[in-house]
Motif scaffolding. Structure first.
Motif, PDB file in Angstrom:
ATOM      1  N   GLY A 105       0.854  -1.195   0.000  1.00 23.07           N
ATOM      2  CA  GLY A 105       0.000   0.000   0.000  1.00 23.07           C
ATOM      3  C   GLY A 105       0.886   1.241   0.000  1.00 23.07           C
ATOM      4  O   GLY A 105       2.120   1.112  -0.138  1.00 23.07           O
ATOM      5  N   THR A 106       0.295   2.380   0.124  1.00 22.98           N
ATOM      6  CA  THR A 106      -1.080   2.638   0.472  1.00 22.98           C
ATOM      7  C   THR A 106      -1.998   2.285  -0.700  1.00 22.98           C
ATOM      8  O   THR A 106      -1.755   2.697  -1.834  1.00 22.98           O
ATOM      9  CB  THR A 106      -1.275   4.128   0.843  1.00 22.98           C
ATOM     10  N   VAL A 107      -3.062   1.523  -0.356  1.00 22.36           N
ATOM     11  CA  VAL A 107      -4.076   1.201  -1.347  1.00 22.36           C
ATOM     12  C   VAL A 107      -5.313   2.045  -1.058  1.00 22.36           C
ATOM     13  O   VAL A 107      -5.651   2.290   0.102  1.00 22.36           O
ATOM     14  CB  VAL A 107      -4.386  -0.314  -1.329  1.00 22.36           C
ATOM     15  N   THR A 108      -5.939   2.522  -2.133  1.00 19.64           N
ATOM     16  CA  THR A 108      -7.196   3.268  -2.003  1.00 19.64           C
ATOM     17  C   THR A 108      -8.301   2.415  -2.647  1.00 19.64           C
ATOM     18  O   THR A 108      -7.994   1.547  -3.472  1.00 19.64           O
ATOM     19  CB  THR A 108      -7.101   4.628  -2.716  1.00 19.64           C
ATOM     20  N   PRO A 109      -9.562   2.649  -2.298  1.00 18.74           N
ATOM     21  CA  PRO A 109     -10.610   1.781  -2.851  1.00 18.74           C
ATOM     22  C   PRO A 109     -10.539   1.658  -4.370  1.00 18.74           C
ATOM     23  O   PRO A 109     -10.564   0.557  -4.919  1.00 18.74           O
ATOM     24  CB  PRO A 109     -11.898   2.446  -2.385  1.00 18.74           C
ATOM     25  N   ARG A 110     -10.440   2.813  -5.055  1.00 18.67           N
ATOM     26  CA  ARG A 110     -10.361   2.776  -6.517  1.00 18.67           C
ATOM     27  C   ARG A 110      -8.943   3.098  -6.972  1.00 18.67           C
ATOM     28  O   ARG A 110      -8.243   3.865  -6.303  1.00 18.67           O
ATOM     29  CB  ARG A 110     -11.336   3.801  -7.121  1.00 18.67           C
ATOM     30  N   ALA A 111      -8.537   2.492  -8.111  1.00 19.02           N
ATOM     31  CA  ALA A 111      -7.222   2.808  -8.684  1.00 19.02           C
ATOM     32  C   ALA A 111      -7.158   4.300  -8.970  1.00 19.02           C
ATOM     33  O   ALA A 111      -8.176   4.918  -9.295  1.00 19.02           O
ATOM     34  CB  ALA A 111      -7.034   2.022  -9.974  1.00 19.02           C
ATOM     35  N   GLN A 112      -5.967   4.892  -8.828  1.00 15.87           N
ATOM     36  CA  GLN A 112      -5.823   6.310  -9.187  1.00 15.87           C
ATOM     37  C   GLN A 112      -4.381   6.561  -9.637  1.00 15.87           C
ATOM     38  O   GLN A 112      -3.452   5.879  -9.205  1.00 15.87           O
ATOM     39  CB  GLN A 112      -6.253   7.229  -8.035  1.00 15.87           C
ATOM     40  N   PRO A 113      -4.192   7.570 -10.530  1.00 14.08           N
ATOM     41  CA  PRO A 113      -2.855   7.747 -11.126  1.00 14.08           C
ATOM     42  C   PRO A 113      -1.863   8.478 -10.231  1.00 14.08           C
ATOM     43  O   PRO A 113      -0.657   8.428 -10.497  1.00 14.08           O
ATOM     44  CB  PRO A 113      -3.145   8.594 -12.371  1.00 14.08           C
ATOM     45  N   GLY A 114      -2.299   9.164  -9.207  1.00 13.91           N
ATOM     46  CA  GLY A 114      -1.392   9.973  -8.391  1.00 13.91           C
ATOM     47  C   GLY A 114      -1.153  11.326  -9.033  1.00 13.91           C
ATOM     48  O   GLY A 114      -1.834  11.706  -9.996  1.00 13.91           O
ATOM     49  N   ASN A 115      -0.190  12.060  -8.491  1.00 15.22           N
ATOM     50  CA  ASN A 115       0.094  13.416  -8.979  1.00 15.22           C
ATOM     51  C   ASN A 115       0.868  13.380 -10.295  1.00 15.22           C
ATOM     52  O   ASN A 115       1.501  12.382 -10.617  1.00 15.22           O
ATOM     53  CB  ASN A 115       0.914  14.174  -7.920  1.00 15.22           C
ATOM     54  N   PRO A 116       0.846  14.515 -11.030  1.00 15.35           N
ATOM     55  CA  PRO A 116       1.633  14.568 -12.270  1.00 15.35           C
ATOM     56  C   PRO A 116       3.137  14.441 -11.981  1.00 15.35           C
ATOM     57  O   PRO A 116       3.597  14.817 -10.907  1.00 15.35           O
ATOM     58  CB  PRO A 116       1.328  15.976 -12.827  1.00 15.35           C
ATOM     59  N   ARG A 117       3.868  13.883 -12.966  1.00  8.34           N
ATOM     60  CA  ARG A 117       5.330  13.758 -12.822  1.00  8.34           C
ATOM     61  C   ARG A 117       6.023  15.024 -13.313  1.00  8.34           C
ATOM     62  O   ARG A 117       5.452  15.697 -14.171  1.00  8.34           O
ATOM     63  CB  ARG A 117       5.817  12.564 -13.656  1.00  8.34           C
ATOM     64  N   PRO A 118       7.226  15.320 -12.828  1.00  6.00           N
ATOM     65  CA  PRO A 118       7.974  14.570 -11.815  1.00  6.00           C
ATOM     66  C   PRO A 118       7.382  14.761 -10.419  1.00  6.00           C
ATOM     67  O   PRO A 118       6.862  15.826 -10.101  1.00  6.00           O
ATOM     68  CB  PRO A 118       9.380  15.174 -11.901  1.00  6.00           C
ATOM     69  N   ARG A 119       7.511  13.700  -9.604  1.00  2.64           N
ATOM     70  CA  ARG A 119       6.912  13.747  -8.265  1.00  2.64           C
ATOM     71  C   ARG A 119       7.797  13.030  -7.231  1.00  2.64           C
ATOM     72  O   ARG A 119       7.369  12.800  -6.105  1.00  2.64           O
ATOM     73  CB  ARG A 119       5.523  13.106  -8.320  1.00  2.64           C
ATOM     74  N   LEU A 120       8.995  12.655  -7.674  1.00  4.39           N
ATOM     75  CA  LEU A 120       9.960  12.030  -6.765  1.00  4.39           C
ATOM     76  C   LEU A 120      11.333  12.629  -7.044  1.00  4.39           C
ATOM     77  O   LEU A 120      11.756  12.701  -8.210  1.00  4.39           O
ATOM     78  CB  LEU A 120       9.969  10.510  -7.010  1.00  4.39           C
ATOM     79  N   PHE A 121      12.009  13.108  -5.992  1.00  7.13           N
ATOM     80  CA  PHE A 121      13.257  13.865  -6.165  1.00  7.13           C
ATOM     81  C   PHE A 121      14.318  13.351  -5.195  1.00  7.13           C
ATOM     82  O   PHE A 121      14.005  13.054  -4.041  1.00  7.13           O
ATOM     83  CB  PHE A 121      13.001  15.364  -5.905  1.00  7.13           C
ATOM     84  N   ARG A 122      15.560  13.268  -5.712  1.00  7.80           N
ATOM     85  CA  ARG A 122      16.664  12.802  -4.847  1.00  7.80           C
ATOM     86  C   ARG A 122      17.436  13.986  -4.272  1.00  7.80           C
ATOM     87  O   ARG A 122      17.676  14.963  -4.970  1.00  7.80           O
ATOM     88  CB  ARG A 122      17.664  11.979  -5.660  1.00  7.80           C
ATOM     89  N   LEU A 123      17.854  13.817  -3.031  1.00  7.81           N
ATOM     90  CA  LEU A 123      18.824  14.731  -2.403  1.00  7.81           C
ATOM     91  C   LEU A 123      19.990  13.865  -1.942  1.00  7.81           C
ATOM     92  O   LEU A 123      20.100  13.539  -0.746  1.00  7.81           O
ATOM     93  CB  LEU A 123      18.201  15.452  -1.197  1.00  7.81           C
ATOM     94  N   PRO A 124      20.853  13.451  -2.875  1.00 10.43           N
ATOM     95  CA  PRO A 124      21.868  12.438  -2.531  1.00 10.43           C
ATOM     96  C   PRO A 124      22.817  12.894  -1.430  1.00 10.43           C
ATOM     97  O   PRO A 124      23.183  12.095  -0.561  1.00 10.43           O
ATOM     98  CB  PRO A 124      22.626  12.198  -3.844  1.00 10.43           C
ATOM     99  N   ALA A 125      23.198  14.169  -1.433  1.00 16.33           N
ATOM    100  CA  ALA A 125      24.157  14.625  -0.411  1.00 16.33           C
ATOM    101  C   ALA A 125      23.558  14.465   0.985  1.00 16.33           C
ATOM    102  O   ALA A 125      24.272  14.224   1.955  1.00 16.33           O
ATOM    103  CB  ALA A 125      24.525  16.086  -0.656  1.00 16.33           C
ATOM    104  N   GLU A 126      22.252  14.581   1.100  1.00 17.95           N
ATOM    105  CA  GLU A 126      21.584  14.470   2.405  1.00 17.95           C
ATOM    106  C   GLU A 126      21.108  13.036   2.683  1.00 17.95           C
ATOM    107  O   GLU A 126      20.612  12.758   3.762  1.00 17.95           O
ATOM    108  CB  GLU A 126      20.360  15.399   2.472  1.00 17.95           C
TER     109      GLU A 126
END
Ligand SMILES: Cc1cc2nc3c(=O)[nH]c(=O)nc-3n(C[C@H](O)[C@H](O)[C@H](O)COP(=O)(O)O)c2cc1C
Length: 367
Positions: free
Chosen positions: A82-103
């Motif tokens: 999960g997290t699972v929601t009752p109905r499938a959903q696409p989530g937010n528009p991309r990009p939506r995941l970001f790296r902070l490698p130094a941290e």
């Protein structure tokens, strides 16, 4: 292996790298002879369940339960899908995941992208559990907040026959308004309704499935204490602390740190530890699953000594790879030896005693 792949994976966009890692783990699990999990024994009994060791996978890594066998083969002590929601959903528009490698951190605003209840239930139905599996449930983005309880109850009833525990996610920062469900009155109504369902459903499936609530790290002391009272009053079976933070506990603000969303990984650890300590002091024995910023054995040990019975990782796994599991487990063995105990429960008791008397738990040697 991961050390050699890491530079390539980190060159891919974060979400593509995650997809590739998940698919690789899934394929390993689908082999005719899937690799056998390592036999680490650091048993924990909590929530009425037996865990081979305390280190599990946090929610969000395998939202749709696609790679359960492969993940178990990596050696996790338990998995949370999960997290699972009752109905499938696409989530937010991309990009939506970001790296902070130094941290050693990530920022995400995925927004509960998932394939929905039906798909997850079908997968869980066909899976033979070798370790405990928790299911983390949430509400659809387009369900009004006033009707959130309906989504949680629907999801709860659908997954309960296939779950070893259920995590009620009230703390994602990426579904508008979701965190307001942690306010005492709303939380009381929602958790109260789910506990009622837990009792009713236990009669039909012949098993009481523990209910854990997953909370945010961003509370004032007063707000956290108010929530603790609700958790005690509704008799929740466990608390998962914590989800990602909307604060930016990092030095300097780069363009990436200004991205909206929840921050996870190393800078989250002190915030999580503070919440675990306060929960431990106030919950009167309700077990805590500690998650936030675990990246080595020391940070895992710190969360345990602060009061967690079980642990979960996500961001550490992205930066360190699956070898992190062995590093942590071996490091925990060393911490246990240092207390002169044979098992984790005894070691934690000793370390917590020392902590409350002001002695650093990992500097004292017992005879
Ligand atoms: C990309 C990403 C997606 C996540 N998705 C979920 C989710 O769907 N549900 C949830 O309860 N937590 C989710 N989390 C939060 C993690 O389960 C965990 O609480 C948090 O990342 C802190 O742990 P860490 O510092 O070890 O990553 C997500 C975290 C990340 C990085």
């Amino acid at each position: 292996m991961y050390k050699r792949l890491r530079p390539w994976l980190l060159r891919l966009p974060p979400e593509a790298a995650h997809k590739m890692a998940l698919m690789t783990i899934r394929l390993r699990g689908a082999l005719w002879y899937p690799p056998r999990p390592p036999e680490w024994r650091l048993p924990v009994t909590a929530l009425g369940l037996e865990f081979p060791h305390p280190l599990g996978l946090a929610a969000g890594f395998d939202k749709d339960g696609q790679a359960l066998t492969g993940l178990a083969a990596l050696g996790f002590g338990f998995l949370e899908v999960g997290t699972v929601t009752p109905r499938a959903q696409p989530g937010n528009p991309r990009p939506r995941l970001f790296r902070l490698p130094a941290e050693g951190a990530l920022i995400n605003r995925m927004g509960f992208n998932n394939q929905g209840l039906e798909t997850l239930v079908n997968r869980l139905h066909g899976h033979r559990h070798t370790i405990p599996i928790g299911v983390n449930i949430g509400k659809n983005r387009d369900t009004p907040l006033a009707r959130a309880v309906d989504d949680y109850r629907l999801a709860f009833a659908a997954v309960v026959p296939y779950a070893d525990y259920i995590a009620v996610n009230l703390s994602s920062p990426n579904t508008p308004g979701l965190r307001t469900l942690q306010e005492p009155e709303t939380a009381m109504a929602l958790l109260g309704a789910l506990k009622e369902d837990q009792r009713t459903l236990a009669r039909s499936i012949g098993r009481r499935v523990p209910l854990a609530v997953k909370i945010a790290p961003d509370f004032s002391d007063e707000a956290l204490d108010a929530l603790i009272q609700v958790i005690r009053a509704t008799e929740c079976d466990a608390v998962i602390a914590t989800n990602t933070t909307v604060t930016r506990p990092v030095a300097g603000l780069s363009a990436t740190t200004k991205e909206q969303g929840g921050l996870s990984g190393a800078p989250l650890a002190p915030l999580t530890k503070r919440v675990i300590s306060r929960l431990f002091a106030g919950l009167g024995g309700i077990p805590i699953i500690g998650v936030g910023g675990i990246r080595d054995a020391q940070s895992a040990w710190d969360h345990l000594v602060a009061g967690a019975s079980l642990l979960q990782i996500y961001t550490g796994l992205i930066y360190e790879g699956p070898g992190l599991l062995e590093t942590i487990i071996k490091g925990l063995y060393v911490h246990i030896q240092e207390t002169g105990c044979d098992d984790l429960a005894c070691a934690l008791q000793a370390a917590r005693r020392n902590l409350s008397s002001g002695i650093e738990p990992n500097t004292i040697k017992f005879q």
